[in-house]
Write an enzyme that holds these catalytic residues in place. Structure first.
Site, PDB file in Angstrom:
ATOM      1  N   THR A   5      -6.783  -7.213  10.544  1.00 19.97           N
ATOM      2  CA  THR A   5      -6.908  -8.799  10.032  1.00 19.97           C
ATOM      3  C   THR A   5      -5.553  -9.743  10.373  1.00 19.97           C
ATOM      4  O   THR A   5      -4.740 -10.939   9.829  1.00 19.97           O
ATOM      5  CB  THR A   5      -7.187  -9.009   8.572  1.00 19.97           C
ATOM      6  OG1 THR A   5      -5.735  -8.847   7.732  1.00 19.97           O
ATOM      7  CG2 THR A   5      -8.337  -8.486   8.455  1.00 19.97           C
ATOM      8  N   ILE A  43       0.780  -1.324  -0.259  1.00 25.46           N
ATOM      9  CA  ILE A  43      -0.300   0.184  -0.302  1.00 25.46           C
ATOM     10  C   ILE A  43       0.434   1.888   0.190  1.00 25.46           C
ATOM     11  O   ILE A  43       0.363   2.355  -0.624  1.00 25.46           O
ATOM     12  CB  ILE A  43      -0.702  -0.122   1.158  1.00 25.46           C
ATOM     13  CG1 ILE A  43      -1.925   0.979   1.179  1.00 25.46           C
ATOM     14  CG2 ILE A  43      -0.167  -0.096   2.524  1.00 25.46           C
ATOM     15  CD1 ILE A  43      -3.444   1.283   2.145  1.00 25.46           C
ATOM     16  N   TYR A  82      -3.806  -8.026  14.638  1.00 25.95           N
ATOM     17  CA  TYR A  82      -5.466  -7.601  15.753  1.00 25.95           C
ATOM     18  C   TYR A  82      -5.872  -8.926  15.617  1.00 25.95           C
ATOM     19  O   TYR A  82      -7.101  -9.456  16.287  1.00 25.95           O
ATOM     20  CB  TYR A  82      -5.689  -6.580  15.317  1.00 25.95           C
ATOM     21  CG  TYR A  82      -5.495  -5.386  16.290  1.00 25.95           C
ATOM     22  CD1 TYR A  82      -4.051  -5.693  16.783  1.00 25.95           C
ATOM     23  CD2 TYR A  82      -5.581  -4.353  15.856  1.00 25.95           C
ATOM     24  CE1 TYR A  82      -3.341  -4.682  17.471  1.00 25.95           C
ATOM     25  CE2 TYR A  82      -5.323  -2.558  16.230  1.00 25.95           C
ATOM     26  CZ  TYR A  82      -4.230  -3.560  17.876  1.00 25.95           C
ATOM     27  OH  TYR A  82      -3.418  -2.005  18.119  1.00 25.95           O
ATOM     28  N   ASP A 123       1.037  -0.190   9.507  1.00 23.11           N
ATOM     29  CA  ASP A 123       1.737   0.724  10.312  1.00 23.11           C
ATOM     30  C   ASP A 123       3.323   1.172  10.034  1.00 23.11           C
ATOM     31  O   ASP A 123       4.078   2.200   9.663  1.00 23.11           O
ATOM     32  CB  ASP A 123       1.762   0.581  11.806  1.00 23.11           C
ATOM     33  CG  ASP A 123       0.968   1.827  12.471  1.00 23.11           C
ATOM     34  OD1 ASP A 123       1.688   2.781  12.110  1.00 23.11           O
ATOM     35  OD2 ASP A 123       0.889   1.970  13.899  1.00 23.11           O
TER      36      ASP A 123
HETATM   37  N1  AR6 Z   1       0.796  -3.118   2.144  1.00 16.12           N
HETATM   38  C1  AR6 Z   1      -0.285  -3.781   2.208  1.00 16.12           C
HETATM   39  N2  AR6 Z   1      -1.011  -4.500   3.452  1.00 16.12           N
HETATM   40  C2  AR6 Z   1       0.154  -4.884   4.819  1.00 16.12           C
HETATM   41  C3  AR6 Z   1       1.519  -4.132   4.076  1.00 16.12           C
HETATM   42  C4  AR6 Z   1       2.078  -3.656   2.700  1.00 16.12           C
HETATM   43  N3  AR6 Z   1       3.202  -2.350   3.120  1.00 16.12           N
HETATM   44  N4  AR6 Z   1       2.093  -4.594   5.436  1.00 16.12           N
HETATM   45  C5  AR6 Z   1       1.256  -5.621   5.999  1.00 16.12           C
HETATM   46  N5  AR6 Z   1       0.103  -5.395   5.574  1.00 16.12           N
HETATM   47  P1  AR6 Z   1      -1.288  -5.550  10.680  1.00 16.12           P
HETATM   48  P2  AR6 Z   1      -3.773  -4.853  12.692  1.00 16.12           P
HETATM   49  C6  AR6 Z   1      -1.749  -6.111   5.625  1.00 16.12           C
HETATM   50  O1  AR6 Z   1      -0.855  -6.553  11.176  1.00 16.12           O
HETATM   51  O2  AR6 Z   1      -4.219  -6.513  12.721  1.00 16.12           O
HETATM   52  C7  AR6 Z   1      -0.055  -2.650  14.458  1.00 16.12           C
HETATM   53  O3  AR6 Z   1       1.100  -3.108  15.080  1.00 16.12           O
HETATM   54  C8  AR6 Z   1      -1.158  -7.301   6.312  1.00 16.12           C
HETATM   55  O4  AR6 Z   1      -0.920  -8.834   5.815  1.00 16.12           O
HETATM   56  O5  AR6 Z   1      -0.528  -4.537  10.394  1.00 16.12           O
HETATM   57  O6  AR6 Z   1      -4.642  -4.172  11.323  1.00 16.12           O
HETATM   58  C9  AR6 Z   1      -0.343  -1.292  14.829  1.00 16.12           C
HETATM   59  O7  AR6 Z   1       0.624  -0.089  15.013  1.00 16.12           O
HETATM   60  C10 AR6 Z   1      -2.839  -7.364   7.582  1.00 16.12           C
HETATM   61  O8  AR6 Z   1      -3.563  -7.973   6.610  1.00 16.12           O
HETATM   62  O9  AR6 Z   1      -2.417  -4.661  10.899  1.00 16.12           O
HETATM   63  C11 AR6 Z   1      -1.700  -2.110  15.343  1.00 16.12           C
HETATM   64  O10 AR6 Z   1      -1.062  -2.070  16.851  1.00 16.12           O
HETATM   65  C12 AR6 Z   1      -2.679  -6.011   7.563  1.00 16.12           C
HETATM   66  O11 AR6 Z   1      -1.788  -5.436   6.468  1.00 16.12           O
HETATM   67  C13 AR6 Z   1      -1.564  -3.415  14.864  1.00 16.12           C
HETATM   68  O12 AR6 Z   1      -0.593  -3.806  14.327  1.00 16.12           O
HETATM   69  C14 AR6 Z   1      -3.295  -5.133   8.559  1.00 16.12           C
HETATM   70  O13 AR6 Z   1      -2.065  -6.140   9.444  1.00 16.12           O
HETATM   71  C15 AR6 Z   1      -2.806  -3.483  13.947  1.00 16.12           C
HETATM   72  O14 AR6 Z   1      -2.696  -4.607  14.057  1.00 16.12           O
END
Ligand code: AR6
Length: 170
Positions: free
Chosen positions: A116, A9, A119, A32
């Site tokens: 996903t 993203i 969390y 993030d």
């Molecule tokens: N581009 C698109 N999607 C991504 C990328 C990327 N570069 N990297 C990971 N994902 P997560 P959450 C996807 O864990 O579950 C953080 O520490 C990943 O595969 O990033 O909402 C925050 O600070 C997954 O499908 O977020 C919070 O503390 C999706 O992004 C916590 O994680 C969300 O995974 C939030 O957890």
């Protein structure tokens, strides 16, 4: 128009990208971390001024070094089994992100699969909520991108949308 892609993203050329943030808005892992790394340290400075964000809401900052003009930091729920208000909180988080994107006059907007990853929200349930809110906002945007990082999420989104894999090239 809603598109499903499997991509990073941080590299998307859209008006706004959504971050899956936590309530501190001070960075973390997953998407993030990737967004903060790509946007540069000014993003953290901007986030510090916001004073956090409750679960189910969102806040907006500039995108700094990103191609995207805006980053919308949305705080999804941690999955605790599903009877702690998680579906409503996830829906609110998508709705808040859309509302900020509209206020900023964004015409193209990309979402990760919020909640996903770290969390642990079940992917298919989360995708149904995400797509429901995307459909409700479809007419107000030129392009809404479901930016999946993993193949499993991409295939779940495509299945629910009823599109073939090549739709990302449309
Ligand atoms: N581009 C698109 N999607 C991504 C990328 C990327 N570069 N990297 C990971 N994902 P997560 P959450 C996807 O864990 O579950 C953080 O520490 C990943 O595969 O990033 O909402 C925050 O600070 C997954 O499908 O977020 C919070 O503390 C999706 O992004 C916590 O994680 C969300 O995974 C939030 O957890």
């Amino acid at each position: 128009m809603i598109k499903v892609i499997q991509y990073d993203i941080t590299d998307l050329d859209v008006d706004a990208i959504v971050n899956a943030a936590n309530t501190s808005l001070l960075g973390g892992g997953g998407v993030d971390h990737a967004i903060h790394r790509a946007a540069g340290p000014m993003l953290l400075d901007a986030c510090k001024k916001l004073g956090g964000c409750p679960t189910g809401e969102a806040r907006i900052t500039p995108g700094f070094r990103l191609k995207a003009k805006w980053v919308i930091h949305a705080v999804g729920p941690v999955w605790h089994g599903g009877d702690h208000g998680e579906p409503q909180l996830l829906e609110n988080c998508y709705r808040s992100a859309f509302s900020l994107a509209k206020e900023a006059q964004s015409r193209s907007l990309a979402f990760p699969c919020i909640s996903t990853g770290i969390y642990h929200y079940p992917k298919e349930d989360a995708a149904r909520i995400a797509l429901k809110v995307m459909h409700a906002n479809d007419k107000d945007f030129r392009s809404i991108v479901a930016c999946c990082f993993d193949a499993e999420n991409a295939s779940i989104y495509r299945k629910i949308l009823g599109v073939a894999a090549r739709s990302e090239d449309d």
